[in-house]
Design an enzyme around this catalytic site. Structure first.
Site, PDB file in Angstrom:
ATOM      1  N   LEU A   1       0.818  -1.207   0.000  1.00 54.98           N
ATOM      2  CA  LEU A   1       0.000   0.000   0.000  1.00 54.98           C
ATOM      3  C   LEU A   1       0.855   1.263   0.000  1.00 54.98           C
ATOM      4  CD1 LEU A   1      -2.715  -1.046   2.616  1.00 54.98           C
ATOM      5  CD2 LEU A   1      -2.896  -1.090   0.125  1.00 54.98           C
ATOM      6  N   GLY A   2       2.034   1.200   0.609  1.00 58.06           N
ATOM      7  CA  GLY A   2       2.888   2.376   0.680  1.00 58.06           C
ATOM      8  C   GLY A   2       3.884   2.233   1.812  1.00 58.06           C
TER       9      GLY A   2
ATOM     10  N   GLY B   1       6.063   4.458   5.263  1.00 58.32           N
ATOM     11  CA  GLY B   1       6.116   5.580   6.183  1.00 58.32           C
ATOM     12  C   GLY B   1       6.671   5.143   7.510  1.00 58.32           C
TER      13      GLY B   1
ATOM     14  N   GLY C   1       9.503   4.636   8.464  1.00 56.48           N
ATOM     15  CA  GLY C   1      10.593   3.675   8.383  1.00 56.48           C
ATOM     16  C   GLY C   1      10.190   2.281   7.976  1.00 56.48           C
ATOM     17  N   GLY C   2       8.924   2.049   7.621  1.00 51.60           N
ATOM     18  CA  GLY C   2       8.516   0.700   7.252  1.00 51.60           C
ATOM     19  C   GLY C   2       7.595   0.703   6.054  1.00 51.60           C
TER      20      GLY C   2
ATOM     21  N   VAL D   1       3.752  -0.737   4.366  1.00 47.43           N
ATOM     22  CA  VAL D   1       2.398  -1.117   4.741  1.00 47.43           C
ATOM     23  C   VAL D   1       1.805  -1.955   3.616  1.00 47.43           C
ATOM     24  CG1 VAL D   1       0.113  -0.313   5.443  1.00 47.43           C
ATOM     25  CG2 VAL D   1       2.144   1.012   6.069  1.00 47.43           C
TER      26      VAL D   1
ATOM     27  N   LYS E   1       1.580  -3.240   8.868  1.00 47.98           N
ATOM     28  CA  LYS E   1       2.772  -2.405   8.780  1.00 47.98           C
ATOM     29  C   LYS E   1       3.965  -3.206   9.282  1.00 47.98           C
ATOM     30  CE  LYS E   1       4.611   2.111  10.111  1.00 47.98           C
ATOM     31  NZ  LYS E   1       4.313   3.408  10.742  1.00 47.98           N
TER      32      LYS E   1
ATOM     33  N   ASP F   1       2.696  12.726  15.825  1.00 45.30           N
ATOM     34  CA  ASP F   1       3.082  12.634  14.417  1.00 45.30           C
ATOM     35  C   ASP F   1       1.878  12.942  13.518  1.00 45.30           C
ATOM     36  OD1 ASP F   1       4.848  12.315  12.349  1.00 45.30           O
ATOM     37  OD2 ASP F   1       4.746  10.130  12.314  1.00 45.30           O
TER      38      ASP F   1
END
Length: 454
Positions: A187-188, A190, A192-193, A195, A210, A298
Site C-alpha cells: 500500500l505504501g 512511512g 521507516g517501514g 504497509v 505495517k 506525528d
C-alpha cells in the site's frame, strides 16, 4: 550552573556543517538523533561523538552521556565568555552504523498453534519465544536492497522519503510468518517501514499490516509490545482499529483496520466543504486520545486515513516511546510538521498537536506545504519554521472562518494557539459538524475513480 542556549554543529564525513541552536537542559539524546536523521538521510545513526580537551573522541549513546558532554563543553568556557554570549559551537560527529542484517537474533516467532487462535483476528499483542531453532541449512532469503524513491509529492517540502524494496512481490516479505495472514499487495510506506494489504484467511477480514525492521534487544521488543497494548483500549469510530502486533525475525508486524481510501496525502487539495467535515473527525480523534492522556506526536496527512464510506480515522499514534526511539535511530524522520518548541527541544504538549493540525489542514486545503524547503539542506526547513514569519492561507481562495482557524493553530507561541475548547466551538468546525459523511464518501469515490483512470 544554568546552561544558556548555544549552537551544536553537526559535522558529517563530507565536512558539511549544519548548525542547531539548543537549550541544553531541554533536549534529549533521542531528539538529537531525530535532528541528525534530517541531516543524514539514508543512514543509520545511533550515536555521535565529540572531542574532549585532549582532542580524544568521546561517544554519546544516552541522555546521561549527552549531559556529560554539555558539562564538559561549559567547563571549557570562562564566566565572562558565558556572560557575554561568546559561545563557540560544540561540534559533534554522527556515527554512521551498518545496515542491520536479516537474522532472527532473539529467536522470536508468532504463535501459530491452533488453540491460540480465535474465530476473529486476535486483539492482543504477543511476544512468543521460539520453541525450536531452524536448521542451519535453512537460510532465510535476503530482501533486495532498498532503493530510494522520491517523496509522494515533490512539490511538498519536507514530505518524508519512502523506502521500498525494488521487488514488490509478496514473496519478498515472508508471508509464511503467519499462516492465517496472506499478504495481498503493497500500500505504501512511512515511519521507516512498509504497509501491506493482507487477508486474515480464517474469517476473510482484510487488514493493513505495517512491517518495520528494527535492530533492538529482546527486552526492548517486550517493552514495545507492552506499550502497544494500550491500542486495545482505544474504542472510537475516529481511531483506526487495532488487531495485534508481534515480532518475527528483526521486524515488528502491526496489524490494523484497512481503509480502502488510503491516506489523505494523496488527495490534496481537498475542497473546503469536504475538508471541513474531515477536520471535525480529526479533532474528535485527537480529543479522544488526549482524554486518554496520549499525544499523537506525528500528525500529518499521511497519518489520516479515509474510506469509501466517508469515515476519517487517525493512525500511527506515538503510544510506544520505545518504538518511536528505535525507528528514529534506524530510519529517516521528518520534522516538517513539528511545532517550533519541539524542534527547539523544549517541553511540549497538546499545543504542539494543535500546530501540527494547523499545518496539516493548510497543506490539505492548498495542496502545498506551507514552507519553502531545499531537500539538500533539511536544517533550512527547521530554521524557517522557528524564525520565519508563519505562512497564512489566502483570503481570496478560502473562507474567513477557515483562514482564521488555521492561522490560530499555527501561532509561534504555544500559549497563543487555539485550545481544545476553542477548536470545538470554532465557527468553521461548528458549521461542518453536521454528521454528513456522505459528502466525504462521494468525494473519495470520485477521486479514486480519477486515480484509477489515470
Amino acid at each position: 550552573m544554568n546552561q544558556p542556549p548555544f549552537t551544536i554543529r553537526i559535522r558529517t564525513e563530507q565536512e558539511q556543517d549544519m548548525d542547531w541552536m539548543v537549550q541544553p537542559n531541554a533536549i534529549s539524546f533521542h531528539q538529537a538523533l531525530e535532528v541528525i536523521a534530517q541531516v543524514l538521510p539514508q543512514t543509520s545513526v545511533t550515536a555521535f561523538e565529540y572531542e574532549d580537551e585532549d582532542d580524544e573522541r568521546i561517544t554519546v549513546r544516552s541522555d546521561e552521556e549527552m549531559a556529560a558532554m554539555f558539562q564538559a563543553y561549559f567547563e571549557t568556557l570562562s564566566e565572562d565568555d558565558i556572560q557575554c554570549g561568546l559561545l563557540p559551537p560544540l561540534i559533534i560527529y554522527p556515527r554512521v552504523g551498518k545496515t542491520p542484517q536479516n537474522r532472527n537474533k532473539f529467536g522470536l516467532k508468532i504463535d501459530t498453534h491452533p488453540s491460540a487462535r480465535s474465530s476473529k483476528p486476535v486483539q492482543t499483542v504477543r511476544h512468543i519465544p521460539r520453541q525450536s531453532q531452524r536448521p542451519k541449512t535453512d537460510t532465510t532469503r535476503e530482501n533486495p536492497a532498498p532503493s530510494q524513491l522520491p517523496p509522494n509529492d515533490p512539490n511538498i517540502a519536507g514530505a518524508p522519503t519512502i523506502l521500498v524494496p525494488q521487488s514488490q512481490t509478496p514473496a519478498d516479505f515472508h508471508p509464511q510468518i503467519e499462516p492465517d495472514l496472506k499478504i495481498l499487495q503493497m500500500l505504501g510506506g512511512g515511519s521507516g517501514g512498509q504497509v501491506y494489504k493482507a487477508l486474515h484467511q480464517p474469517n476473510g477480514t482484510i487488514m493493513a499490516v505495517k512491517i518495520v525492521k528494527l535492530e533492538v534487544d529482546q527486552k526492548t521488543q517486550e517493552q514495545i509490545l507492552s506499550e502497544l497494548d494500550i491500542l486495545n483500549k482505544c474504542q472510537s469510530p475516529v481511531i483506526i482499529g487495532f488487531y495485534k502486533a508481534f515480532f518475527n525475525e528483526n521486524r515488528i508486524y502491526i496489524c490494523t483496520e484497512f481503509m480502502d481510501g488510503g491516506a489523505l496525502d494523496k488527495y490534496a487539495p481537498i475542497p473546503e466543504p469536504v475538508l471541513g467535515r474531515m477536520a471535525v473527525n480529526i479533532i474528535q480523534g485527537l480529543c479522544y486520545m488526549w482524554s486518554l492522556k496520549i499525544l499523537h506526536r506525528d500528525i500529518k496527512p499521511s497519518n489520516i486515513l479515509v474510506n469509501t464510506q466517508g469515515q476519517v480515522k487517525l493512525c500511527d499514534f506515538g503510544v510506544s516511546t520505545q518504538l518511536e526511539r528505535s525507528i528514529a535511530k534506524t530510519y529517516i524522520g521528518s520534522n516538517a510538521y513539528m511545532a517550533p518548541e519541539r524542534i527547539k527541544g523544549e517541553d511540549y504538549g497538546t499545543p504542539a498537536e494543535i500546530w501540527s493540525l494547523g499545518i496539516t489542514l493548510f497543506e490539505l486545503a492548498s495542496g502545498k506545504f506551507p514552507y519553502q524547503h531545499n531537500p539538500e539542506k533539511p536544517m533550512g526547513l527547521l530554521s524557517s519554521i522557528i524564525n520565519d514569519e508563519t505562512p497564512q492561507l489566502s483570503d481570496d481562495h478560502f473562507s474567513p472562518d477557515f483562514v482564521n482557524l488555521v492561522a490560530h493553530c499555527m501561532q509561534q507561541k504555544p500559549e497563543d494557539r487555539l485550545t481544545l475548547e476553542d477548536l470545538l466551538i470554532h465557527p468553521f468546525i461548528q458549521r461542518h459538524n453536521d454528521g454528513n459523511i456522505a459528502v466525504i464518501a462521494a468525494w473519495v469515490h470520485s477521486q479514486l475513480e480519477k486515480i484509477s483512470n489515470n
